[in-house]
Design an enzyme around this catalytic site. Structure first.
Site, short mmCIF file in Angstrom:
data_model
loop_
_atom_site.label_atom_id
_atom_site.label_comp_id
_atom_site.label_asym_id
_atom_site.label_seq_id
_atom_site.Cartn_x
_atom_site.Cartn_y
_atom_site.Cartn_z
N PRO A 178 0.83 -1.22 0.00
CA PRO A 178 0.00 0.00 0.00
C PRO A 178 0.86 1.26 0.00
O PRO A 178 2.07 1.20 0.20
CB PRO A 178 -0.77 -0.11 1.32
N GLU A 217 -10.06 -6.82 -11.03
CA GLU A 217 -10.98 -7.47 -10.12
C GLU A 217 -12.37 -7.59 -10.74
O GLU A 217 -12.79 -6.72 -11.50
CB GLU A 217 -11.04 -6.71 -8.80
N CYS A 231 -5.09 -0.36 -7.12
CA CYS A 231 -3.90 -0.13 -7.95
C CYS A 231 -3.74 1.28 -8.50
O CYS A 231 -2.67 1.86 -8.41
CB CYS A 231 -3.89 -1.11 -9.12
C1 UDX Z 1 -6.79 -2.38 -12.64
C2 UDX Z 1 -6.23 -2.76 -14.02
O1 UDX Z 1 -7.30 -2.81 -14.97
C3 UDX Z 1 -5.50 -4.08 -13.95
O2 UDX Z 1 -4.91 -4.38 -15.20
C4 UDX Z 1 -4.43 -4.00 -12.87
O3 UDX Z 1 -3.78 -5.23 -12.72
C5 UDX Z 1 -5.05 -3.60 -11.54
O4 UDX Z 1 -5.75 -2.38 -11.68
P1 UDX Z 1 -8.94 -3.01 -11.23
O5 UDX Z 1 -8.50 -1.94 -10.29
O6 UDX Z 1 -9.34 -4.32 -10.67
O7 UDX Z 1 -7.79 -3.31 -12.30
O8 UDX Z 1 -10.21 -2.48 -12.03
P2 UDX Z 1 -10.53 -1.74 -13.40
O9 UDX Z 1 -11.56 -2.51 -14.10
O10 UDX Z 1 -9.33 -1.40 -14.15
O11 UDX Z 1 -11.24 -0.41 -12.88
C6 UDX Z 1 -10.58 0.55 -12.09
C7 UDX Z 1 -11.51 1.68 -11.74
O12 UDX Z 1 -11.80 2.49 -12.88
C8 UDX Z 1 -12.87 1.24 -11.20
O13 UDX Z 1 -13.22 2.06 -10.10
C9 UDX Z 1 -13.80 1.43 -12.37
O14 UDX Z 1 -15.14 1.66 -11.97
C10 UDX Z 1 -13.19 2.65 -13.02
N1 UDX Z 1 -13.51 2.75 -14.46
C11 UDX Z 1 -13.02 1.84 -15.35
C12 UDX Z 1 -14.32 3.80 -14.92
O15 UDX Z 1 -14.79 4.63 -14.12
N2 UDX Z 1 -14.59 3.88 -16.26
C13 UDX Z 1 -14.12 2.99 -17.17
O16 UDX Z 1 -14.40 3.15 -18.35
C14 UDX Z 1 -13.30 1.94 -16.70
#
Ligand code: UDX
Ligand code: ADP
Length: 459
Positions: A97, A169, A276
């Protein structure tokens, strides 16, 4: 070179990354024995629980994978040193973190868990061991890991690789089973090929990228920074659409049809969350400053500032629409997880929005299909209660909406797109509002039921 496939793998850290990644490796490589270890005995007990609905990580499809392999070639244990001693490859998948105190607080990654696990490996490993960094780490962490392993006993030897995880996730199992690419960074060709041989069981060779170790570490930070930047970019345009009368969905379609830009990751919302994005960008910012690159640091820092602004902006506009005050008003938060299909709330935009509204005196009813009330309490830093400036978990939408002034859709759970708006609106106090921060509700039906509707990015 015929790569030597490892026979026994140990993964330190049974969290969101370690658990699903090792489950898929065990599933795809039945000849490899995989043990996932963690100091947290409660977490390990849940991984071993007969009731697969109680796995500590909720991911669609994970229960089936665990059911196939657990007890066969997938084990969960607290016997950390024993598992390291038996393994010829050890993955470090512990938490990293953002530091909360000391040098780099608020930006740099806290590497104390990485250091502790590297020390345990140095102490417990036997013979030659390949050590794989799986956690997201600042560039050049491998050097520190190597230095710690360098103090090992005679008879031990190590090769260090970086193999960052790109799973998202909610789609972890699908991402692991069909990754866009697997990144392996390192210097020792034999170690690289041993790790590549594991993935080659199910990943096409052309998707297994070999790089130097620093490129691999930075590849992960940069990928997350680019993705987060897209979210902040579309959210900035959403605010502009609201002000100018355009519609962000139409603008996103116009942008995304350009094949150089592409349609993914252009959904406006309450801001990005998750473990992340913010952590990795802040890390990048910290490292850029360290190398004297002030302008580069400032550029990326703005992606995070815009994200925080979006969260405060949503809380502010809710207050404004509700006649400038929410003191004592009942507001229902639909969703608390940082996105749908996960029980994870780390850095969830719902946390900041809820805090801002509680600060304004609101009473929040919080409904999330996967997040526990105990988790919400930890995130908000206050126990459930009634009356002004409080929150309570709500058992059902009916219960939450009764007498409520507004609903705020914060997580795009499927079930929230199927709400019976006529029935829900009938329970609320008029004038009643729907604030759709995800743009995923059936707003026509909500409007037809007599609700005032605000949707992100709609002018
Ligand atoms: C991310 C990366 O996608 C992944 O490759 C890495 O290993 C870890 O971080 P994650 O955090 O699990 O994965 O979720 P992700 O689907 O990427 O979404 C991240 C955030 O962005 C979420 O809060 C999601 O709601 C937001 N988001 C995503 C948007 O607001 N709009 C979008 O179009 C896409
Ligand atoms: P991630 O999202 O990166 O997987 P989590 O916090 O979900 O992060 O999981 C990390 C896990 O690593 C936690 O369950 C924690 O208990 C475990 N862990 C941290 N340090 C050690 C250590 N030295 N030995 C064993 N397990 C550790």
């Amino acid at each position: 070179m015929a790569a030597q496939l490892p026979r026994r793998i140990c993964c330190i850290g049974a969290g969101y990354v370690g658990g699903p990644t090792m489950a898929v490796i065990a599933d795809r490589c039945p000849q490899i024995d995989v043990t996932v270890v963690d100091l947290n005995a409660e977490r390990i007990a849940l991984w071993n629980h007969d009731d697969l609905s109680r796995l500590p990580v909720y991911e669609p499809g994970l229960d089936a994978v665990v059911a196939r392999c657990r007890g066969r070639n997938l084990h969960f244990s607290t016997a950390v040193e024993e598992a390291i001693a038996a393994a010829d490859m050890v993955f470090l998948s512990v938490n990293t973190p953002t530091k909360t105190r000391g040098l780099g607080a608020g930006q740099a990654s806290d590497l104390k868990w990485i250091e502790a696990s590297a020390r345990t490996v140095a102490k417990a490993a036997r013979g030659h061991t390949i050590v794989v960094e799986k956690s997201t780490l600042p560039v050049r962490t491998a050097e520190a890991v190597k230095a710690i392993l360098g103090c090992a006993e005679p008879g031990q030897s190590f090769a260090v690789l970086s193999n960052p995880e790109f799973l998202a996730e909610g789609t972890a199992v699908a991402d692991l089973e069909a990754p866009d690419r697997v990144l392996i960074g390192g210097e020792d060709p034999e170690a690289i090929e041993a790790l590549a041989a594991i993935y080659a069981h199910w990943v096409p060779q052309q998707r297994i990228l070999r790089t130097n170790i620093w490129s691999s570490e930075l590849g992960k930070l940069a990928a997350n920074a680019f993705l987060a930047q897209r979210v902040s970019s579309i959210n900035s345009i959403a605010a502009f659409c609201e002000a100018s009368g355009a519609d962000v969905n139409e603008v996103a379609r116009a942008i995304g049809s350009d094949s150089r830009i592409g349609p993914k990751f252009l959904k406006a919302g309450p801001g990005f969350g998750g473990s992340c994005f913010q952590k990795d960008i802040l890390n990048l910012v910290y490292l850029c400053r360290h190398y004297g690159l002030q302008e580069v640091a400032g550029y990326w820092e703005q992606v995070v500032s815009l994200n925080s602004w979006q969260q405060h902006r949503i809380a502010r506009l809710v207050v404004q629409r509700l006649f400038g005050t929410v003191t004592g008003k009942r507001l229902v938060l639909l969703g608390f997880a940082f996105k749908a299909d996960t029980n994870d709330t780390r850095a969830s935009p719902a946390i900041q929005i809820a805090r801002d509204l509680i600060e304004e005196g609101a009473h929040l009813q919080i409904l999330d299909p996967k997040v526990s009330p105990a988790q919400i309490e930890a995130d908000l830093g206050q126990p459930p209660g009634q009356g002004e400036a409080s929150w309570a978990p709500c058992a059902s939408l009916e219960q939450g909406a009764t007498g409520a002034d507004a609903l705020l859709l914060l997580t795009e759970w499927q079930q929230f797109s199927r709400i019976d708006w006529a029935a829900t609106a009938a329970l609320m106090r008029r004038p009643a509002w729907l604030f759709d921060a995800r743009g995923s509700a059936d707003q026509q039906a909500a409007r037809a039921a007599g609700l005032n509707v605000w949707r992100v990015g709609e002018g």
